[in-house]
Design a protein around this motif. Structure first.
Motif, PDB file in Angstrom:
ATOM      1  N   ARG A 130       0.841  -1.192   0.000  1.00 23.56           N
ATOM      2  CA  ARG A 130       0.000   0.000   0.000  1.00 23.56           C
ATOM      3  C   ARG A 130       0.877   1.243   0.000  1.00 23.56           C
ATOM      4  NH1 ARG A 130      -2.310  -2.763   4.446  1.00 23.56           N
ATOM      5  NH2 ARG A 130      -1.527  -1.078   5.738  1.00 23.56           N
ATOM      6  N   LEU A 131       0.536   2.190  -0.827  1.00 27.37           N
ATOM      7  CA  LEU A 131       1.297   3.430  -0.901  1.00 27.37           C
ATOM      8  C   LEU A 131       1.378   4.148   0.441  1.00 27.37           C
ATOM      9  CD1 LEU A 131       0.089   4.823  -4.329  1.00 27.37           C
ATOM     10  CD2 LEU A 131       2.403   4.092  -3.736  1.00 27.37           C
ATOM     11  N   SER A 132       0.359   3.974   1.248  1.00 27.32           N
ATOM     12  CA  SER A 132       0.349   4.638   2.553  1.00 27.32           C
ATOM     13  C   SER A 132       1.537   4.209   3.411  1.00 27.32           C
ATOM     14  CB  SER A 132      -0.957   4.357   3.289  1.00 27.32           C
ATOM     15  OG  SER A 132      -1.122   2.973   3.498  1.00 27.32           O
ATOM     16  N   ARG A 133       2.113   3.047   3.131  1.00 28.23           N
ATOM     17  CA  ARG A 133       3.261   2.577   3.915  1.00 28.23           C
ATOM     18  C   ARG A 133       4.513   3.393   3.675  1.00 28.23           C
ATOM     19  NH1 ARG A 133       3.721  -3.188   6.027  1.00 28.23           N
ATOM     20  NH2 ARG A 133       1.560  -3.535   6.572  1.00 28.23           N
ATOM     21  N   VAL A 134       4.630   4.031   2.532  1.00 26.59           N
ATOM     22  CA  VAL A 134       5.838   4.813   2.263  1.00 26.59           C
ATOM     23  C   VAL A 134       5.623   6.301   2.480  1.00 26.59           C
ATOM     24  CG1 VAL A 134       6.814   3.137   0.663  1.00 26.59           C
ATOM     25  CG2 VAL A 134       5.421   5.001  -0.222  1.00 26.59           C
ATOM     26  N   LEU A 135       4.387   6.725   2.610  1.00 25.72           N
ATOM     27  CA  LEU A 135       4.125   8.156   2.742  1.00 25.72           C
ATOM     28  C   LEU A 135       4.754   8.768   3.982  1.00 25.72           C
ATOM     29  CD1 LEU A 135       0.524   8.525   1.393  1.00 25.72           C
ATOM     30  CD2 LEU A 135       2.584   9.610   0.531  1.00 25.72           C
ATOM     31  N   ARG A 136       4.590   8.133   5.104  1.00 26.81           N
ATOM     32  CA  ARG A 136       5.110   8.726   6.345  1.00 26.81           C
ATOM     33  C   ARG A 136       6.633   8.861   6.306  1.00 26.81           C
ATOM     34  NH1 ARG A 136       4.253   6.650  12.519  1.00 26.81           N
ATOM     35  NH2 ARG A 136       5.659   8.148  13.466  1.00 26.81           N
ATOM     36  N   PRO A 137       7.374   7.798   5.967  1.00 22.86           N
ATOM     37  CA  PRO A 137       8.830   8.005   5.939  1.00 22.86           C
ATOM     38  C   PRO A 137       9.267   9.003   4.866  1.00 22.86           C
ATOM     39  CG  PRO A 137       8.288   5.735   5.312  1.00 22.86           C
ATOM     40  CD  PRO A 137       7.033   6.396   5.767  1.00 22.86           C
ATOM     41  N   LEU A 138       8.583   9.035   3.739  1.00 19.23           N
ATOM     42  CA  LEU A 138       8.954   9.994   2.704  1.00 19.23           C
ATOM     43  C   LEU A 138       8.616  11.422   3.129  1.00 19.23           C
ATOM     44  CD1 LEU A 138       8.018   8.115  -0.586  1.00 19.23           C
ATOM     45  CD2 LEU A 138      10.290   8.459   0.425  1.00 19.23           C
ATOM     46  N   ARG A 139       7.467  11.608   3.745  1.00 17.80           N
ATOM     47  CA  ARG A 139       7.094  12.943   4.235  1.00 17.80           C
ATOM     48  C   ARG A 139       8.084  13.402   5.304  1.00 17.80           C
ATOM     49  NH1 ARG A 139       2.921  15.688   3.280  1.00 17.80           N
ATOM     50  NH2 ARG A 139       1.607  13.961   2.602  1.00 17.80           N
ATOM     51  N   ASP A 140       8.439  12.483   6.208  1.00 18.28           N
ATOM     52  CA  ASP A 140       9.410  12.828   7.251  1.00 18.28           C
ATOM     53  C   ASP A 140      10.775  13.151   6.650  1.00 18.28           C
ATOM     54  OD1 ASP A 140       7.430  12.439   9.136  1.00 18.28           O
ATOM     55  OD2 ASP A 140       8.199  10.506   9.838  1.00 18.28           O
ATOM     56  N   ALA A 141      11.179  12.389   5.625  1.00 16.66           N
ATOM     57  CA  ALA A 141      12.464  12.652   4.970  1.00 16.66           C
ATOM     58  C   ALA A 141      12.458  14.031   4.317  1.00 16.66           C
ATOM     59  CB  ALA A 141      12.765  11.572   3.932  1.00 16.66           C
ATOM     60  N   ALA A 142      11.366  14.358   3.653  1.00 19.52           N
ATOM     61  CA  ALA A 142      11.265  15.682   3.026  1.00 19.52           C
ATOM     62  C   ALA A 142      11.367  16.775   4.087  1.00 19.52           C
ATOM     63  CB  ALA A 142       9.959  15.805   2.249  1.00 19.52           C
ATOM     64  N   GLY A 143      10.705  16.581   5.212  1.00 22.99           N
ATOM     65  CA  GLY A 143      10.746  17.547   6.296  1.00 22.99           C
ATOM     66  C   GLY A 143      12.110  17.653   6.956  1.00 22.99           C
ATOM     67  N   ALA A 144      12.895  16.588   6.832  1.00 22.37           N
ATOM     68  CA  ALA A 144      14.224  16.565   7.451  1.00 22.37           C
ATOM     69  C   ALA A 144      15.303  17.071   6.506  1.00 22.37           C
ATOM     70  CB  ALA A 144      14.556  15.154   7.915  1.00 22.37           C
ATOM     71  N   GLY A 145      14.905  17.611   5.364  1.00 23.51           N
ATOM     72  CA  GLY A 145      15.884  18.201   4.469  1.00 23.51           C
ATOM     73  C   GLY A 145      16.152  17.441   3.185  1.00 23.51           C
ATOM     74  N   ALA A 146      15.434  16.355   2.964  1.00 21.04           N
ATOM     75  CA  ALA A 146      15.663  15.551   1.762  1.00 21.04           C
ATOM     76  C   ALA A 146      14.533  15.723   0.742  1.00 21.04           C
ATOM     77  CB  ALA A 146      15.832  14.082   2.132  1.00 21.04           C
ATOM     78  N   ALA A 147      13.991  16.936   0.655  1.00 23.43           N
ATOM     79  CA  ALA A 147      12.874  17.177  -0.264  1.00 23.43           C
ATOM     80  C   ALA A 147      13.252  16.868  -1.714  1.00 23.43           C
ATOM     81  CB  ALA A 147      12.374  18.610  -0.144  1.00 23.43           C
ATOM     82  N   LEU A 148      14.455  17.216  -2.111  1.00 24.66           N
ATOM     83  CA  LEU A 148      14.879  16.954  -3.489  1.00 24.66           C
ATOM     84  C   LEU A 148      14.923  15.450  -3.769  1.00 24.66           C
ATOM     85  CD1 LEU A 148      15.902  17.860  -6.240  1.00 24.66           C
ATOM     86  CD2 LEU A 148      18.211  17.940  -5.276  1.00 24.66           C
ATOM     87  N   THR A 149      15.475  14.687  -2.847  1.00 25.60           N
ATOM     88  CA  THR A 149      15.522  13.228  -3.012  1.00 25.60           C
ATOM     89  C   THR A 149      14.122  12.655  -3.084  1.00 25.60           C
ATOM     90  OG1 THR A 149      17.654  13.054  -1.902  1.00 25.60           O
ATOM     91  CG2 THR A 149      16.286  11.081  -1.925  1.00 25.60           C
ATOM     92  N   VAL A 150      13.245  13.102  -2.193  1.00 30.58           N
ATOM     93  CA  VAL A 150      11.866  12.584  -2.179  1.00 30.58           C
ATOM     94  C   VAL A 150      11.163  12.948  -3.480  1.00 30.58           C
ATOM     95  CG1 VAL A 150       9.617  12.751  -1.029  1.00 30.58           C
ATOM     96  CG2 VAL A 150      11.719  12.551   0.331  1.00 30.58           C
TER      97      VAL A 150
END
Length: 160
Positions: free
Chosen positions: A71-91
């Protein structure tokens, strides 16, 4: 263990402990909070060291999601957190590569509007325009569904 051949055997990872976290089965079997934290830590470390091939990982995630492997919902939280932690370009690069397979699936996998929303957030934050095949087709459907609305929002950001 997955019955598939190793979906991550494309030379993406060189750090063994992180390779285990980003193995193809992590998405399908991520065990709650600890798995999310491990996935986020791996993503951030790989992004920071330049060892993450975000487009290749994203393309594989898109294929797995389109095939119904997770389910896509399984990757949303870690990806959202990564973007918030400075990895927006990678996400953003990862999501831009994942979206074509997801958008080509009918009906769209559950969670697709949320993925499009995060893609719009990260695309807007980075200012990087990456073509997303299939996005214009979703926008052209018209209507007021959340899927079309989020696709329209991402498309508008990319057309600026």
């Amino acid at each position: 263990m997955s019955t598939m051949s190793d979906p991550w055997d494309v030379g993406l990872l060189t750090v063994p402990p992180l390779a285990d976290t980003w193995h193809g089965d992590w998405v399908a079997a991520m065990p709650g909070y600890r798995g999310l934290v491990a996935a986020l830590d791996a993503l951030l470390m790989l992004a920071a060291t330049g060892d993450l091939d975000a487009p290749a990982v994203g393309a594989r995630l898109g294929t797995l999601a389109a095939d119904g492997a997770f389910r896509l919902s399984r990757v949303l939280r870690p990806l959202r957190d990564a973007a918030g932690a400075g990895a927006a370009l990678t996400v953003w690069r990862l999501l831009a590569a994942a979206l074509p397979a997801v958008l080509a699936t009918s009906p769209a996998p559950r969670g697709t509007p949320d993925v499009l929303g995060l893609a719009a957030e990260t695309a807007g934050a980075t200012g990087l325009r990456i073509e997303v095949p299939g996005l214009a087709d979703v926008v052209a459907r018209g209507g007021s569904s959340r899927l079309v609305g989020e696709a329209r929002r991402l498309s508008a950001l990319l057309d600026r």
